[in-house]
Design a protein around this motif. Sequence first.
Motif, PDB file in Angstrom:
ATOM      1  N   GLY A  49       0.800  -1.215   0.000  1.00 19.91           N
ATOM      2  CA  GLY A  49       0.000   0.000   0.000  1.00 19.91           C
ATOM      3  C   GLY A  49       0.838   1.272   0.000  1.00 19.91           C
ATOM      4  N   THR A  50       0.265   2.314   0.568  1.00 24.13           N
ATOM      5  CA  THR A  50       0.909   3.628   0.567  1.00 24.13           C
ATOM      6  C   THR A  50       2.200   3.632   1.368  1.00 24.13           C
ATOM      7  OG1 THR A  50      -1.281   4.647   0.401  1.00 24.13           O
ATOM      8  CG2 THR A  50       0.536   6.071   1.023  1.00 24.13           C
ATOM      9  N   LEU A  51       2.254   2.854   2.448  1.00 19.26           N
ATOM     10  CA  LEU A  51       3.482   2.780   3.257  1.00 19.26           C
ATOM     11  C   LEU A  51       4.646   2.260   2.436  1.00 19.26           C
ATOM     12  CD1 LEU A  51       4.925   3.019   5.966  1.00 19.26           C
ATOM     13  CD2 LEU A  51       4.145   0.685   6.510  1.00 19.26           C
ATOM     14  N   GLY A  52       4.402   1.232   1.659  1.00 19.51           N
ATOM     15  CA  GLY A  52       5.452   0.700   0.793  1.00 19.51           C
ATOM     16  C   GLY A  52       5.891   1.705  -0.250  1.00 19.51           C
ATOM     17  N   LEU A  53       4.934   2.478  -0.802  1.00 20.13           N
ATOM     18  CA  LEU A  53       5.268   3.507  -1.784  1.00 20.13           C
ATOM     19  C   LEU A  53       6.149   4.584  -1.163  1.00 20.13           C
ATOM     20  CD1 LEU A  53       4.859   4.733  -4.619  1.00 20.13           C
ATOM     21  CD2 LEU A  53       2.839   5.899  -3.702  1.00 20.13           C
ATOM     22  N   ASN A  54       5.857   4.955   0.075  1.00 20.03           N
ATOM     23  CA  ASN A  54       6.676   5.974   0.745  1.00 20.03           C
ATOM     24  C   ASN A  54       8.113   5.514   0.928  1.00 20.03           C
ATOM     25  OD1 ASN A  54       4.505   7.728   0.980  1.00 20.03           O
ATOM     26  ND2 ASN A  54       3.874   6.914   2.969  1.00 20.03           N
ATOM     27  N   VAL A  55       8.294   4.268   1.325  1.00 24.21           N
ATOM     28  CA  VAL A  55       9.652   3.719   1.492  1.00 24.21           C
ATOM     29  C   VAL A  55      10.362   3.659   0.145  1.00 24.21           C
ATOM     30  CG1 VAL A  55      10.984   1.690   2.183  1.00 24.21           C
ATOM     31  CG2 VAL A  55       8.987   2.400   3.534  1.00 24.21           C
ATOM     32  N   LEU A  56       9.638   3.210  -0.865  1.00 21.74           N
ATOM     33  CA  LEU A  56      10.230   3.111  -2.206  1.00 21.74           C
ATOM     34  C   LEU A  56      10.651   4.474  -2.726  1.00 21.74           C
ATOM     35  CD1 LEU A  56      10.887   1.369  -4.702  1.00 21.74           C
ATOM     36  CD2 LEU A  56       8.532   1.785  -5.480  1.00 21.74           C
ATOM     37  N   SER A  57       9.836   5.487  -2.489  1.00 23.06           N
ATOM     38  CA  SER A  57      10.155   6.827  -2.986  1.00 23.06           C
ATOM     39  C   SER A  57      11.443   7.361  -2.371  1.00 23.06           C
ATOM     40  CB  SER A  57       8.997   7.785  -2.701  1.00 23.06           C
ATOM     41  OG  SER A  57       8.776   7.918  -1.310  1.00 23.06           O
ATOM     42  N   PHE A  58      11.681   7.072  -1.088  1.00 22.20           N
ATOM     43  CA  PHE A  58      12.932   7.504  -0.463  1.00 22.20           C
ATOM     44  C   PHE A  58      14.127   6.758  -1.050  1.00 22.20           C
ATOM     45  CE2 PHE A  58      10.419   9.266   3.139  1.00 22.20           C
ATOM     46  CZ  PHE A  58      11.051  10.501   3.203  1.00 22.20           C
ATOM     47  N   LEU A  59      13.951   5.491  -1.348  1.00 23.29           N
ATOM     48  CA  LEU A  59      15.061   4.689  -1.869  1.00 23.29           C
ATOM     49  C   LEU A  59      15.456   5.108  -3.276  1.00 23.29           C
ATOM     50  CD1 LEU A  59      14.060   1.130  -0.560  1.00 23.29           C
ATOM     51  CD2 LEU A  59      15.808   2.676   0.362  1.00 23.29           C
ATOM     52  N   VAL A  60      14.468   5.306  -4.159  1.00 20.74           N
ATOM     53  CA  VAL A  60      14.795   5.627  -5.560  1.00 20.74           C
ATOM     54  C   VAL A  60      15.395   7.020  -5.678  1.00 20.74           C
ATOM     55  CG1 VAL A  60      13.043   4.086  -6.481  1.00 20.74           C
ATOM     56  CG2 VAL A  60      12.461   6.482  -6.033  1.00 20.74           C
ATOM     57  N   GLY A  61      15.096   7.901  -4.721  1.00 21.65           N
ATOM     58  CA  GLY A  61      15.665   9.238  -4.777  1.00 21.65           C
ATOM     59  C   GLY A  61      17.169   9.246  -4.665  1.00 21.65           C
ATOM     60  N   MET A  62      17.750   8.166  -4.158  1.00 22.56           N
ATOM     61  CA  MET A  62      19.205   8.076  -4.033  1.00 22.56           C
ATOM     62  C   MET A  62      19.877   7.683  -5.347  1.00 22.56           C
ATOM     63  SD  MET A  62      19.456   6.140  -0.347  1.00 22.56           S
ATOM     64  CE  MET A  62      18.577   6.769   1.089  1.00 22.56           C
ATOM     65  N   VAL A  63      19.068   7.287  -6.332  1.00 20.59           N
ATOM     66  CA  VAL A  63      19.646   6.843  -7.606  1.00 20.59           C
ATOM     67  C   VAL A  63      19.270   7.823  -8.715  1.00 20.59           C
ATOM     68  CG1 VAL A  63      19.899   4.900  -9.182  1.00 20.59           C
ATOM     69  CG2 VAL A  63      19.374   4.471  -6.770  1.00 20.59           C
ATOM     70  N   ASP A  64      18.073   7.672  -9.250  1.00 18.79           N
ATOM     71  CA  ASP A  64      17.603   8.533 -10.337  1.00 18.79           C
ATOM     72  C   ASP A  64      16.090   8.642 -10.212  1.00 18.79           C
ATOM     73  OD1 ASP A  64      17.129   9.993 -12.561  1.00 18.79           O
ATOM     74  OD2 ASP A  64      17.972   8.580 -14.000  1.00 18.79           O
TER      75      ASP A  64
END
Length: 423
Positions: free
Chosen positions: A339-354
């Motif tokens: 759900g939304t919690l997983g999306l929030n974690v994913l958004s922080f992780l991808v910001g470190m790459v591109d």
Amino acid sequence: METLKLIPGELIHFVLVTVFSLLIGLSQRKIHVIENQDQRIFGTDRTFTFIGILGYILYILRPVDMILFMVGAVVLASFLVVYYQFHLRNDRDYGITSILIALITYCLGPLIELLPLWFVLIVVVTVLIFAELKESFVSLSEKIGKGDFLTLAKFLIITGVILPIVPDTPFMEGLSLTPYKIWLAVVVVSGISYVSYLLKKFVLKRSGILVAGLMGGLYSSTATTIILAKKCRQDPAQIKQYMSAILFATSMMYFRVLILILIFNLDLFLFAWPYFLVLILISTGIALFIFLFRNNDIREVNSSQFPDKNPLEFQTALIFTALFVLLSFITYVVLNRFGTLGLNVLSFLVGMVDIDPFLLSLFGGKFDITISAMTIATFQAIISNNLIKMIYAMVFGAKKSYLYLLSGFLFVIAINVFIILII
């Protein structure tokens, strides 16, 4: 308006033909006087005016089959051929620009009779502008390399040839990802980068550090931050200029993301644009504040020192496409399972790459999430990306720049966090 209706249409058209032909002739006179006063030409203002009038008269005398007009064209072309042979033999000049302009002038009569006035105006204006820009075109052609024409050809192919024929059918049920959307994302991101590439290479070849940060941020704020930080270490006397340029690159990153939102998700744009506008203004304001307290020495830099890598390289497009598809599937799976919690974690992780591939997959994916949740995920990815850029700048930059970096980036990040809390 009532008065104009009383004037015969033929009179109005005749006046227009005369005026337009005279303008073209005056332009030709000016050009030939500037280039070579002693050079013999077949005519200028009066000659071009008479050519336009002749074409109009021969057309209206027999407009159905246009035989008289075509005969006049043949006669005019014969005289122009004789002139060209004389011109070639005596002046060794192979140009035929004046001849082509004379033939266009001859066609003004039928154009005014048959087509809307706006089209005729476009033709006349185009002739006047292109005739005047000879030296500019020569200068531009000297700057353009073979690789630039190849790059332009690639851009035309991916936008005008490949994009229209790519199917718009989803890969799987529940996921709106299609080959068309994948390629559209490539086209949009490449297009924004390509504009920045052209501006840096041709318009802003030698520009200030500040402009380099602006254009680089439109291309890639992360790459621009790293390069500016390295240059700052080599030139510590210009720390404030480099730091303001880095923050300008970040402000352009917000602008680039906003453009992507507008293209791929209008509903999200209507919801989020005020927040992006605030962040653009604040980051720009901080950059200007640092810049106003710079040293008085404002140096020019060669734009080749900054990221102007060809944005249409096959390897770059392939990597972006792969990341876009991968992150689309990952986002789909994460949302379904966490759900939304997983999306929030994913958004922080991808910001470190591109962030671009992730954001595009989010904007165009039509996932089952609210606009506010999508906006929060977007800003979280940006926060993560800003933190990484701050770390890069501190690692590669001069130690004296730490205060500016920390204060600038942390203030922008704090505004990001505040916006997330109020959404």
